[in-house]
Design a protein around this motif. Sequence first.
Motif, PDB file in Angstrom:
ATOM      1  N   GLU A  57      17.947   6.366   1.762  1.00 54.65           N
ATOM      2  CA  GLU A  57      19.032   6.185   2.730  1.00 54.65           C
ATOM      3  C   GLU A  57      20.114   5.260   2.180  1.00 54.65           C
ATOM      4  N   HIS A  58      19.708   4.198   1.512  1.00 55.22           N
ATOM      5  CA  HIS A  58      20.685   3.307   0.879  1.00 55.22           C
ATOM      6  C   HIS A  58      21.479   4.057  -0.191  1.00 55.22           C
ATOM      7  N   GLY A  59      20.806   4.933  -0.914  1.00 55.94           N
ATOM      8  CA  GLY A  59      21.506   5.721  -1.917  1.00 55.94           C
ATOM      9  C   GLY A  59      22.607   6.568  -1.307  1.00 55.94           C
ATOM     10  N   GLU A  60      22.299   7.198  -0.189  1.00 52.56           N
ATOM     11  CA  GLU A  60      23.325   7.988   0.499  1.00 52.56           C
ATOM     12  C   GLU A  60      24.496   7.102   0.921  1.00 52.56           C
ATOM     13  N   ALA A  61      24.190   5.884   1.368  1.00 53.32           N
ATOM     14  CA  ALA A  61      25.239   4.980   1.846  1.00 53.32           C
ATOM     15  C   ALA A  61      26.152   4.509   0.725  1.00 53.32           C
ATOM     16  N   VAL A  62      25.590   4.343  -0.481  1.00 56.71           N
ATOM     17  CA  VAL A  62      26.405   3.835  -1.597  1.00 56.71           C
ATOM     18  C   VAL A  62      26.897   4.961  -2.506  1.00 56.71           C
ATOM     19  N   GLY A  63      26.581   6.204  -2.161  1.00 53.60           N
ATOM     20  CA  GLY A  63      27.070   7.330  -2.945  1.00 53.60           C
ATOM     21  C   GLY A  63      26.316   7.586  -4.224  1.00 53.60           C
ATOM     22  N   ARG A  64      25.017   7.317  -4.216  1.00 52.53           N
ATOM     23  CA  ARG A  64      24.193   7.537  -5.405  1.00 52.53           C
ATOM     24  C   ARG A  64      22.909   8.218  -4.976  1.00 52.53           C
ATOM     25  N   ASP A  65      22.428   9.152  -5.788  1.00 55.86           N
ATOM     26  CA  ASP A  65      21.206   9.875  -5.467  1.00 55.86           C
ATOM     27  C   ASP A  65      20.005   9.015  -5.839  1.00 55.86           C
ATOM     28  N   ALA A  66      19.530   8.223  -4.884  1.00 57.25           N
ATOM     29  CA  ALA A  66      18.425   7.309  -5.158  1.00 57.25           C
ATOM     30  C   ALA A  66      17.091   8.027  -5.285  1.00 57.25           C
ATOM     31  N   THR A  67      17.029   9.317  -4.947  1.00 55.51           N
ATOM     32  CA  THR A  67      15.783  10.043  -5.180  1.00 55.51           C
ATOM     33  C   THR A  67      15.479  10.138  -6.673  1.00 55.51           C
ATOM     34  N   GLN A  68      16.498   9.925  -7.503  1.00 51.40           N
ATOM     35  CA  GLN A  68      16.305   9.976  -8.949  1.00 51.40           C
ATOM     36  C   GLN A  68      15.831   8.644  -9.532  1.00 51.40           C
ATOM     37  N   VAL A  69      15.771   7.592  -8.706  1.00 46.56           N
ATOM     38  CA  VAL A  69      15.266   6.304  -9.158  1.00 46.56           C
ATOM     39  C   VAL A  69      13.749   6.402  -9.317  1.00 46.56           C
ATOM     40  N   GLU A  70      13.250   6.102 -10.482  1.00 49.58           N
ATOM     41  CA  GLU A  70      11.814   6.207 -10.733  1.00 49.58           C
ATOM     42  C   GLU A  70      11.042   5.224  -9.858  1.00 49.58           C
ATOM     43  N   ARG A  71       9.934   5.694  -9.285  1.00 50.58           N
ATOM     44  CA  ARG A  71       9.071   4.843  -8.459  1.00 50.58           C
ATOM     45  C   ARG A  71       7.935   4.295  -9.319  1.00 50.58           C
ATOM     46  N   ASP A  76       0.828  -1.201   0.000  1.00 50.58           N
ATOM     47  CA  ASP A  76       0.000   0.000   0.000  1.00 50.58           C
ATOM     48  C   ASP A  76       0.866   1.257   0.000  1.00 50.58           C
ATOM     49  N   VAL A  77       0.201   2.404  -0.043  1.00 48.03           N
ATOM     50  CA  VAL A  77       0.933   3.657  -0.198  1.00 48.03           C
ATOM     51  C   VAL A  77       1.788   3.964   1.027  1.00 48.03           C
ATOM     52  N   GLU A  78       1.349   3.569   2.197  1.00 45.41           N
ATOM     53  CA  GLU A  78       2.169   3.805   3.386  1.00 45.41           C
ATOM     54  C   GLU A  78       3.452   2.974   3.333  1.00 45.41           C
ATOM     55  N   THR A  79       3.336   1.737   2.869  1.00 46.74           N
ATOM     56  CA  THR A  79       4.525   0.898   2.692  1.00 46.74           C
ATOM     57  C   THR A  79       5.458   1.515   1.665  1.00 46.74           C
ATOM     58  N   LEU A  80       4.874   2.025   0.588  1.00 50.51           N
ATOM     59  CA  LEU A  80       5.675   2.670  -0.448  1.00 50.51           C
ATOM     60  C   LEU A  80       6.452   3.852   0.125  1.00 50.51           C
ATOM     61  N   ARG A  81       5.788   4.712   0.892  1.00 45.69           N
ATOM     62  CA  ARG A  81       6.476   5.882   1.451  1.00 45.69           C
ATOM     63  C   ARG A  81       7.631   5.463   2.360  1.00 45.69           C
ATOM     64  N   ARG A  82       7.376   4.489   3.207  1.00 43.34           N
ATOM     65  CA  ARG A  82       8.408   4.057   4.154  1.00 43.34           C
ATOM     66  C   ARG A  82       9.599   3.449   3.426  1.00 43.34           C
ATOM     67  N   LYS A  83       9.316   2.565   2.471  1.00 38.32           N
ATOM     68  CA  LYS A  83      10.416   1.913   1.773  1.00 38.32           C
ATOM     69  C   LYS A  83      11.121   2.868   0.818  1.00 38.32           C
ATOM     70  N   SER A  84      10.406   3.830   0.291  1.00 38.55           N
ATOM     71  CA  SER A  84      11.036   4.833  -0.559  1.00 38.55           C
ATOM     72  C   SER A  84      12.061   5.636   0.225  1.00 38.55           C
ATOM     73  N   ALA A  85      11.722   5.963   1.465  1.00 35.65           N
ATOM     74  CA  ALA A  85      12.682   6.679   2.312  1.00 35.65           C
ATOM     75  C   ALA A  85      13.900   5.810   2.621  1.00 35.65           C
ATOM     76  N   ILE A  86      13.671   4.513   2.831  1.00 38.12           N
ATOM     77  CA  ILE A  86      14.785   3.598   3.080  1.00 38.12           C
ATOM     78  C   ILE A  86      15.668   3.496   1.837  1.00 38.12           C
ATOM     79  N   LEU A  87      15.049   3.468   0.664  1.00 32.10           N
ATOM     80  CA  LEU A  87      15.821   3.451  -0.584  1.00 32.10           C
ATOM     81  C   LEU A  87      16.717   4.682  -0.675  1.00 32.10           C
TER      82      LEU A  87
END
Length: 257
Positions: free
Chosen positions: A195-209, A182-193
């Motif tokens: 965070e992983h982007g920051e950890a690996v040095g990639r801007d994961a906010t640019q990953v299409e949802r 559901d959308v709440e799961t999406l929001r939570r996991k999107s934020a985790i994604l």
Amino acid sequence: MTHDIRIGVQLQPQHADYAQIRDAVRAAEDAGVDIIFNWDHFFPLYGDPDGKHFECWTMLGAWAEQTSRVEIGALVTCNSYRNPELLADMARTVDHISGGRLILGIGAGWFEKDYDEFGYEFGTAGSRIADLGEALPRIKARWQRSNPAPTREIPILIGGGGEKKTLRIVAQHADAWHSFGDVETLRRKSAILDEHGEAVGRDATQVERSVAVQAPPGEVADELVAAGVTLFTTSAGGPDYDLSLTREWVAWRDSRR
């Protein structure tokens, strides 16, 4: 929002003759969808478990010739079924056949019947995710060594929601992420994604949802867009391939332009 709103349809390659699937592809492209997906299984997921079914990648080669505008791909390819170098070469070939319209949708795999019936080792969820993480650099390396090279940087869409491992792989390698829940799961996991982007040095906010949708846009579109989704995929099964919901989503997309 950094991505345009796009509408996909997954034409389930089950319970139909191939002529019916071909007609559905034509109808979907004529309806104005942006992407036509199939799936990568060997048996139906719904209805008669031993009903009619067709293989994913040979079908994508046919779709590459049949279509002229839409992008095509699997939602999603099972990493376990093909050697990564072979899969890379298959994808590159379909990329060329289609004139640069292939999306490599890929995931770790989950449907145990496919593994058992076709002789693949099922392993564990952890081992399959680890295999996916090892396969993606090999796929990219094979593309770099291919002659001719792919016509473009083939977009990689990863489907899966494991918070510790899968989303880290998404952050490292994916251009798009297909979420489940559901959308709440999406929001939570999107934020985790992110965070992983920051950890690996990639801007994961640019990953299409990306999400699958089973309700009309009037019921769910606004909250999904607010959560960052830009790729909405309906589904249609054989033998009739009803595209009425798909057309509603296409009309909604067009109304926003």
